[in-house]
Design a protein around this motif. Sequence first.
Motif, PDB file in Angstrom:
ATOM      1  N   PRO A   7       0.604  -1.398   0.358  1.00 49.88           N
ATOM      2  CA  PRO A   7       0.208   0.066  -0.103  1.00 49.88           C
ATOM      3  C   PRO A   7       0.772   1.142  -0.231  1.00 49.88           C
ATOM      4  CG  PRO A   7       0.058  -0.760   1.763  1.00 49.88           C
ATOM      5  CD  PRO A   7       0.132  -2.170   1.831  1.00 49.88           C
ATOM      6  N   ASP A   8       0.279   2.454  -0.184  1.00 47.33           N
ATOM      7  CA  ASP A   8       0.991   3.223  -0.781  1.00 47.33           C
ATOM      8  C   ASP A   8       1.085   4.081   0.194  1.00 47.33           C
ATOM      9  OD1 ASP A   8       1.328   3.457  -3.395  1.00 47.33           O
ATOM     10  OD2 ASP A   8      -0.694   4.701  -3.563  1.00 47.33           O
ATOM     11  N   THR A   9      -0.198   3.719   1.940  1.00 47.80           N
ATOM     12  CA  THR A   9       0.261   4.231   2.740  1.00 47.80           C
ATOM     13  C   THR A   9      -1.054   3.567   3.677  1.00 47.80           C
ATOM     14  OG1 THR A   9      -0.367   6.393   4.342  1.00 47.80           O
ATOM     15  CG2 THR A   9      -1.852   6.283   2.764  1.00 47.80           C
ATOM     16  N   ASN A  10      -1.495   3.875   4.935  1.00 40.79           N
ATOM     17  CA  ASN A  10      -2.088   3.291   5.261  1.00 40.79           C
ATOM     18  C   ASN A  10      -2.203   4.701   6.807  1.00 40.79           C
ATOM     19  OD1 ASN A  10      -3.376   2.289   8.471  1.00 40.79           O
ATOM     20  ND2 ASN A  10      -2.436   0.538   7.505  1.00 40.79           N
ATOM     21  N   LEU A  11      -3.668   5.138   6.788  1.00 41.78           N
ATOM     22  CA  LEU A  11      -4.674   5.983   6.333  1.00 41.78           C
ATOM     23  C   LEU A  11      -4.745   6.072   8.644  1.00 41.78           C
ATOM     24  CD1 LEU A  11      -7.849   6.123   4.476  1.00 41.78           C
ATOM     25  CD2 LEU A  11      -5.509   7.647   4.657  1.00 41.78           C
ATOM     26  N   PHE A  12      -4.711   4.904   8.710  1.00 43.42           N
ATOM     27  CA  PHE A  12      -4.054   4.316  10.267  1.00 43.42           C
ATOM     28  C   PHE A  12      -3.297   4.862  10.937  1.00 43.42           C
ATOM     29  CE2 PHE A  12      -8.586   2.208   9.526  1.00 43.42           C
ATOM     30  CZ  PHE A  12      -9.288   3.802   9.893  1.00 43.42           C
ATOM     31  N   ALA A  13      -1.916   5.220   9.963  1.00 45.47           N
ATOM     32  CA  ALA A  13      -1.048   5.454  10.320  1.00 45.47           C
ATOM     33  C   ALA A  13      -0.179   6.382  11.412  1.00 45.47           C
ATOM     34  CB  ALA A  13       0.464   4.741   9.400  1.00 45.47           C
ATOM     35  N   GLY A  14       0.165   7.023  11.977  1.00 40.35           N
ATOM     36  CA  GLY A  14       1.522   8.184  12.784  1.00 40.35           C
ATOM     37  C   GLY A  14      -0.259   9.039  13.543  1.00 40.35           C
ATOM     38  N   LEU A  15      -0.953   8.281  14.084  1.00 43.54           N
ATOM     39  CA  LEU A  15      -1.998   9.348  14.775  1.00 43.54           C
ATOM     40  C   LEU A  15      -1.883   9.073  16.256  1.00 43.54           C
ATOM     41  CD1 LEU A  15      -5.562   6.576  13.922  1.00 43.54           C
ATOM     42  CD2 LEU A  15      -5.203   8.825  13.270  1.00 43.54           C
TER      43      LEU A  15
END
Length: 116
Positions: A7-15
């Motif tokens: 994946p390009d990114t994870n929308l829940f990363a870095g919360l």
Amino acid sequence: MDTPPLPDTNLFAGLPSHPDPKAAEQFDILLARPGLRIERIVSTGQASPAGFWYDQAQHEWVVLLTGAAGLAFADTPGQTLVLRAGDAVTIAAHRRHRVAWTAQGETTVWLAIHYD
């Protein structure tokens, strides 16, 4: 040898690990093209300042991925649209709106698509 796609990114990363309403909201642009911007917004109890209204030149489609929030619109005074995880709304260009509240004590993650 075939390499599996990543994946390009994870929308829940870095919360944030601890929601802090005094911290600034996070705005992360995920993709930008002429006439299109996709961003992740992370709220931890923030709201728009009193008397402030967004008045955007582009349309916006927004979905709440986690948390909860209330949106107020200038053309429907006294009413708040309550959004919970999975709820989406389209906001027409120049429809004045504000974030009335976001959930206290938890992280609210929005996915916003701004388009012409």
